[in-house]
Structures are given as structure tokens and as C-alpha cells.
Motif scaffolding. Structure first.
Motif, short mmCIF file in Angstrom:
data_model
loop_
_atom_site.label_atom_id
_atom_site.label_comp_id
_atom_site.label_asym_id
_atom_site.label_seq_id
_atom_site.Cartn_x
_atom_site.Cartn_y
_atom_site.Cartn_z
N MET A 1 15.38 74.10 123.84
CA MET A 1 16.29 73.29 123.04
C MET A 1 17.18 74.18 122.17
SD MET A 1 15.59 70.20 124.02
CE MET A 1 15.47 71.09 125.60
N PHE A 2 16.59 75.17 121.54
CA PHE A 2 17.39 76.09 120.72
C PHE A 2 18.37 76.88 121.59
CE2 PHE A 2 13.89 75.48 117.64
CZ PHE A 2 14.64 75.23 116.51
N ALA A 3 17.91 77.29 122.77
CA ALA A 3 18.80 78.03 123.67
C ALA A 3 19.96 77.16 124.13
CB ALA A 3 18.00 78.55 124.87
N ALA A 4 19.68 75.90 124.45
CA ALA A 4 20.74 74.99 124.90
C ALA A 4 21.74 74.73 123.78
CB ALA A 4 20.13 73.68 125.39
N ARG A 5 21.23 74.59 122.55
CA ARG A 5 22.16 74.40 121.42
C ARG A 5 23.07 75.61 121.28
NH1 ARG A 5 21.31 75.59 115.24
NH2 ARG A 5 21.07 77.56 116.35
N ASN A 6 22.51 76.81 121.35
CA ASN A 6 23.31 78.02 121.17
C ASN A 6 24.29 78.25 122.32
OD1 ASN A 6 21.97 78.54 118.77
ND2 ASN A 6 20.45 79.88 119.72
N ARG A 7 24.02 77.67 123.48
CA ARG A 7 24.91 77.82 124.63
C ARG A 7 26.07 76.83 124.59
NH1 ARG A 7 23.09 80.15 129.29
NH2 ARG A 7 23.85 78.46 130.62
N THR A 8 25.85 75.69 123.97
CA THR A 8 26.85 74.61 124.05
C THR A 8 27.63 74.39 122.76
OG1 THR A 8 25.11 73.00 123.51
CG2 THR A 8 25.60 73.34 125.84
N LEU A 9 27.00 74.53 121.61
CA LEU A 9 27.69 74.30 120.34
C LEU A 9 28.26 75.62 119.83
CD1 LEU A 9 25.21 71.82 118.59
CD2 LEU A 9 27.08 71.33 120.18
N VAL A 10 29.42 75.98 120.36
CA VAL A 10 30.04 77.27 120.04
C VAL A 10 31.47 77.05 119.55
CG1 VAL A 10 28.58 78.53 121.66
CG2 VAL A 10 30.77 77.62 122.43
N LYS A 11 31.93 77.94 118.67
CA LYS A 11 33.20 77.73 117.99
C LYS A 11 34.40 77.81 118.92
CE LYS A 11 34.04 79.74 114.08
NZ LYS A 11 34.11 80.76 113.01
N ASP A 12 34.37 78.73 119.90
CA ASP A 12 35.58 78.90 120.70
C ASP A 12 35.73 77.83 121.78
OD1 ASP A 12 33.73 79.68 122.61
OD2 ASP A 12 34.59 81.66 122.95
N GLN A 13 34.81 76.85 121.81
CA GLN A 13 34.93 75.75 122.76
C GLN A 13 34.97 74.39 122.05
OE1 GLN A 13 35.54 76.09 125.98
NE2 GLN A 13 35.45 78.31 125.75
N VAL A 14 35.19 74.38 120.74
CA VAL A 14 35.17 73.11 120.01
C VAL A 14 36.58 72.56 119.86
CG1 VAL A 14 35.33 74.12 117.68
CG2 VAL A 14 34.21 71.90 118.01
N PHE A 15 36.70 71.25 119.98
CA PHE A 15 37.94 70.52 119.76
C PHE A 15 37.63 69.44 118.72
CE2 PHE A 15 38.07 72.42 123.87
CZ PHE A 15 39.38 72.83 124.05
N VAL A 16 38.53 69.27 117.76
CA VAL A 16 38.22 68.44 116.60
C VAL A 16 39.37 67.48 116.31
CG1 VAL A 16 37.58 68.43 114.16
CG2 VAL A 16 36.95 70.39 115.61
N ALA A 17 39.02 66.26 115.96
CA ALA A 17 39.99 65.30 115.46
C ALA A 17 39.34 64.49 114.34
CB ALA A 17 40.49 64.37 116.57
N ALA A 18 40.15 64.14 113.37
CA ALA A 18 39.69 63.28 112.27
C ALA A 18 40.75 62.23 111.99
CB ALA A 18 39.42 64.11 111.01
N VAL A 19 40.30 61.02 111.71
CA VAL A 19 41.20 59.92 111.39
C VAL A 19 40.63 59.17 110.20
CG1 VAL A 19 42.32 57.82 112.22
CG2 VAL A 19 41.87 59.70 113.82
N GLY A 20 41.44 59.03 109.16
CA GLY A 20 40.98 58.24 108.03
C GLY A 20 41.38 58.79 106.68
N ASP A 21 40.54 58.52 105.70
CA ASP A 21 40.84 58.79 104.30
C ASP A 21 40.46 60.23 103.94
OD1 ASP A 21 41.51 58.36 101.63
OD2 ASP A 21 39.51 57.59 101.13
N ILE A 22 41.24 61.18 104.44
CA ILE A 22 40.98 62.60 104.20
C ILE A 22 42.29 63.36 104.35
CG2 ILE A 22 40.38 63.08 106.62
CD1 ILE A 22 38.19 64.99 105.51
N THR A 23 42.50 64.36 103.50
CA THR A 23 43.72 65.16 103.53
C THR A 23 43.51 66.41 104.37
OG1 THR A 23 43.13 66.51 101.60
CG2 THR A 23 44.25 64.37 101.19
N PRO A 24 44.58 67.09 104.75
CA PRO A 24 44.42 68.35 105.50
C PRO A 24 43.57 69.37 104.75
CG PRO A 24 46.68 67.58 105.65
CD PRO A 24 46.00 66.69 104.67
N THR A 25 43.78 69.51 103.46
CA THR A 25 43.00 70.48 102.68
C THR A 25 41.52 70.11 102.68
OG1 THR A 25 44.90 70.95 101.26
CG2 THR A 25 42.72 71.54 100.42
N GLU A 26 41.24 68.83 102.50
CA GLU A 26 39.85 68.38 102.51
C GLU A 26 39.21 68.57 103.88
OE1 GLU A 26 40.23 64.86 99.10
OE2 GLU A 26 40.68 64.43 101.22
N LEU A 27 39.96 68.27 104.94
CA LEU A 27 39.41 68.44 106.29
C LEU A 27 39.14 69.90 106.59
CD1 LEU A 27 38.64 67.28 109.06
CD2 LEU A 27 41.05 67.48 109.73
#
Length: 439
Positions: free
Chosen positions: A197-223
Motif C-alpha cells: 500500500m505504501f509502495a502504491a501510494r508512492n508510485r501514484t501520488l506524485v507531484k509531476d503527474q498531478v492536475f488540480v482544479a478548484a471551484v468556489g469561495d477561495i482566492t488564488p493566493t489562498e489556493l
């Protein structure tokens, strides 16, 4: 398996329904954090609520040899305790914040969705961070979720729909991860450990493969600050992606005996890449052939002949392959006839093409229905992440209907001739169809 653990309060449901910005008002901003994480943001301050969508490219196709199902099991166990909180304590803490987290695994992605009220944002994100960065993967939690997965595997083995899908996938993709269930097998799942489980997490949850979106009550600085606090300590990169695989669907029929009064039929052949310049035309073409209730397949197979209650086709562009698929169910007595009708409609689609009237009706439907997809902060965030992953620009939302309208009759019929391959149409039939045998 779509593995998800869900907590949703009545108050949360209310704000989710109320927060629905109009399509023309969706202004997508690009945010880049100090640590280099990029995100898309739609500010919507009328309701004190934010939807955050994280999507990591790779998914269950990153399962290691002999450990099929590890990514799926890991995502299903991720919030079953974190840091000094066991599973029950974590759930209680999440519920006390009226927050909602979901963790899902798919062939090409793993996703983390979070919904939280502005007043509880800091606490909710801090709790989510513990799930991502400090999961416990206690043996008791793994065993409990493993039992759920094994139950699903057993159920799928008795479901004609799942048998048909598994058979066609195996034919199309062989020993590639697309060719087998992301749930794994009873044997592979039984052997998975906490270390896996730890190995799978380290293989999949990586920064250079993440895509992010946020919608709602938050500013760019806060995000920006939120994302750096949430994700900056993830591993920078993971393993090489799965290799490309060409679908091996070149015609024929496979009958899988199954005791049932009905036969489930799946069919398909190779498809079109999502980033192909002709994808929009292909999408319209599929709507006409089998994408809607008024499609050709519905008219010929259901309305005209009464051979099924429903039939549909769809484009499936994976990251490393692509197919056109379809499915229907018929009584055993008429399954063979229904297959013949599908084959003939596929042939006529290529030989005769689409009419100008069909094209205009499809355009009217697709452009009119598009805005209905943006029915809340969560769906909008999910759409924005999907756009990023296939390389679309931020203004695609405003341009999409114009792209649909721009497709000409010559364009779409050229694409139909290139994409649809009657000679390669491959069928899998699960049931006891009369007068039909494997070819």
C-alpha cells in the motif's frame, strides 16, 4: 472498481446545489504555487463552499507485475486511518467538519475529491493532508477493505455484463493492464500487504503527474498556499507510464455460455485519440450512430424491430489506447438477429454516410446540452481537471460549442470512413444465444 468512502451532510448537499455559476460566467484562472504546482481556479464567492479536485496520471495501469489490484486497494484504504487517528476517529473528524473526501482509482488516473465549507477550510485540508501524507494502512483496515474487494471480484465473476466486459478487454489488450480488472484477482489481492500500500501510494501520488482544479469561495493566493501545504511533500516523480497497446479487435464473435434468458452483447474495434484533430467530428458521429435515444442503432434495433430495450455506443480514449465500444442485451432467441442488424448499420454508416439533417439535429442537441454538465462546483472542478489532462486550453469551455458547429458534412463523413471499421467489429456474447456460435 470505483472505490470511494463518502460522508455527506445535508448542509453540504444544500450548498453544492446552490453553487452553480452560469456557463458564460465561468472565468478560469491559472494559479502557480511557490513550489511549482499548477492549478485552475474558478472563483465563486456567493456561497461559502469550495470543491477541490486532484487527479494523478497513471492510475491502476501502474500496478506492478504480480500485484494487480494494489493501486485500487490502496486508494480504497487511504482514509481508513491517518496519523494518530484510526479509521473511526478519522471518519468522526471528517464528519465533524461537514467535509467530504472521496478517493477513486481508474485505469489511467487516481483522483482525490474534497468538498469543504469556508469556515472549516483549514481544518478540512489539514485532515486531508494526513490521509495523503500520513496514511496508516493498518492491517485491520486493509483486511476489511480487501474483503470488500474480494466480494466485488466474486460478484463480477457472476455478472454477465462484467463477464462480457472482461472478455472483450482481454481480447483487445491481452496482458496489458487494460486487459484485466483493476480490482485484481482473488490471488493477487490476497497477497497484498501494508508495504504494498505504501509502495502504491508512492508510485501514484506524485507531484509531476498531478492536475488540480478548484471551484468556489477561495482566492488564488489562498489556493496557492493550500496546495503547497497539501502537496509539496509528495514524491516528485514516479515510475514510467504503461506502454501503448494497439487493440487487437479484428472481427469475429465469441460466445461465453451463461445460464440466462438473455444474452449480453458487447462489441467494438479500435478508436480515436482524444487529442486527434478529428475527435469533435468523431464525437458527433457517435451521437448519431449510438450515443442518444434517437440514434440509428436505437431506431433500427429497438424501435423498428424490438430486439432490445436499449443499445448504445461510445468512444473510449484511454491514455495508451483507444476503442469504439457498444453494448446491448437481447433475449437468447433474437440475439443473433440483433448482431446482424448492428453489423449492417455499421456497414451502412460507412457506405452511405451521415445526412445533413442528422448532423444539424446532433449539433443542436450537443450544443444545447453542454451547459447542463456544469451543474455545481464539483462537476465544474472535475471538468476542468479533465480538460487539463487532455491538453485543452482554459477557454475551451467557451469555444467548445463553436467547434461543434464548425464541423461540416464533408468533415464528418470523412471521419466516419476513417474511424468506423465494419470488418473489424468484434462481438462478445454472454448467455445462451440461439443459432450463434463462436467464430
Amino acid at each position: 472498481m470505483k472505490s470511494f468512502i463518502l460522508s455527506l451532510t445535508g448542509a453540504f448537499m444544500t450548498v453544492a446545489m446552490l453553487s452553480m455559476p452560469a456557463l458564460a460566467q465561468i472565468d478560469v484562472q491559472e494559479v502557480k504555487t511557490e513550489s511549482g504546482i499548477e492549478a485552475w481556479l474558478v472563483e465563486e464567492h456567493s456561497i461559502p463552499f469550495t470543491a477541490l479536485e486532484l487527479r494523478f496520471r497513471g492510475g491502476t495501469s501502474l500496478d506492478r507485475t504480480g500485484k494487480r489490484g494494489e493501486v485500487n486497494l490502496m486508494m480504497a484504504t487511504l482514509e481508513e486511518g491517518a496519523a494518530d487517528l484510526d479509521a473511526q476517529e478519522f471518519a468522526k473528524a471528517r464528519d465533524s467538519l461537514a467535509a467530504d473526501f472521496s478517493f477513486d482509482a481508474y485505469s489511467d488516473t487516481v483522483t482525490i475529491s474534497a468538498r469543504f465549507l469556508t469556515e472549516n477550510r483549514d481544518e478540512a485540508v489539514a485532515l486531508l493532508r494526513t490521509a495523503i501524507m500520513e496514511p496508516r494502512f493498518d492491517q485491520s483496515a486493509i483486511d476489511r477493505v480487501r474483503g470488500q474487494v474480494l466480494s466485488i471480484i466474486d460478484s463480477d465473476a457472476k455478472s454477465p455484463n462484467d463477464i462480457a466486459s472482461a472478455t472483450l478487454n482481454a481480447q483487445a489488450f491481452g496482458d496489458h493492464p487494460y486487459g484485466s480488472s483493476a480490482n485484481g484477482t482473488p490471488e493477487s489481492v490476497a497477497g497484498l500487504t501494508s508495504d504494498d500500500m505504501f509502495a502504491a501510494r508512492n508510485r501514484t501520488l506524485v507531484k509531476d503527474q498531478v492536475f488540480v482544479a478548484a471551484v468556489g469561495d477561495i482566492t488564488p493566493t489562498e489556493l496557492s498556499a493550500l496546495l503547497d501545504g497539501l502537496l509539496s511533500d509528495l514524491p516528485q516523480s514516479g515510475p514510467e507510464p504503461a506502454k501503448r497497446v494497439e487493440p487487437k479487435l479484428h472481427g469475429g464473435i465469441t460466445v461465453v455460455p451463461f445460464e440466462s434468458p438473455q444474452s449480453v452483447v458487447m462489441f467494438g474495434h479500435s478508436g480515436i485519440k482524444r487529442d486527434d484533430p478529428d475527435f469533435v467530428a468523431a464525437y458527433i458521429a457517435n451521437e448519431i450512430l449510438g450515443g442518444r435515444r434517437e440514434s440509428r442503432l436505437m431506431h433500427e434495433v429497438r424501435e423498428k424491430r424490438g430486439l432490445t430495450y436499449g443499445i448504445g455506443s461510445y468512444l473510449v480514449p484511454f491514455d495508451h489506447s483507444e476503442v469504439v465500444l457498444g453494448q446491448f442485451s437481447s433475449s437468447n432467441a433474437v440475439a443473433a438477429e440483433a448482431i446482424d442488424v448492428v453489423k449492417e448499420e455499421w456497414r451502412k454508416f460507412v457506405a452511405e454516410g451521415i445526412t445533413s439533417e442528422e448532423l444539424e439535429v446532433a449539433k443542436t442537441y450537443l450544443t444545447g446540452a453542454y451547459a447542463l454538465r456544469f451543474d455545481g462546483n464539483g462537476p465544474i472542478a472535475s471538468i476542468l481537471v479533465g480538460m487539463q489532462m487532455v491538453g485543452l486550453d482554459r477557454d475551451y469551455i467557451l469555444l467548445r460549442n463553436a467547434l461543434v458547429e464548425a464541423v461540416t458534412l464533408d468533415d464528418i463523413n470523412r471521419v466516419v470512413r476513417d474511424l468506423y471499421k465494419p470488418q473489424d467489429l468484434t462481438f462478445v456474447v454472454v448467455g445462451q444465444p440461439e443459432d450463434l456460435k463462436s467464430e
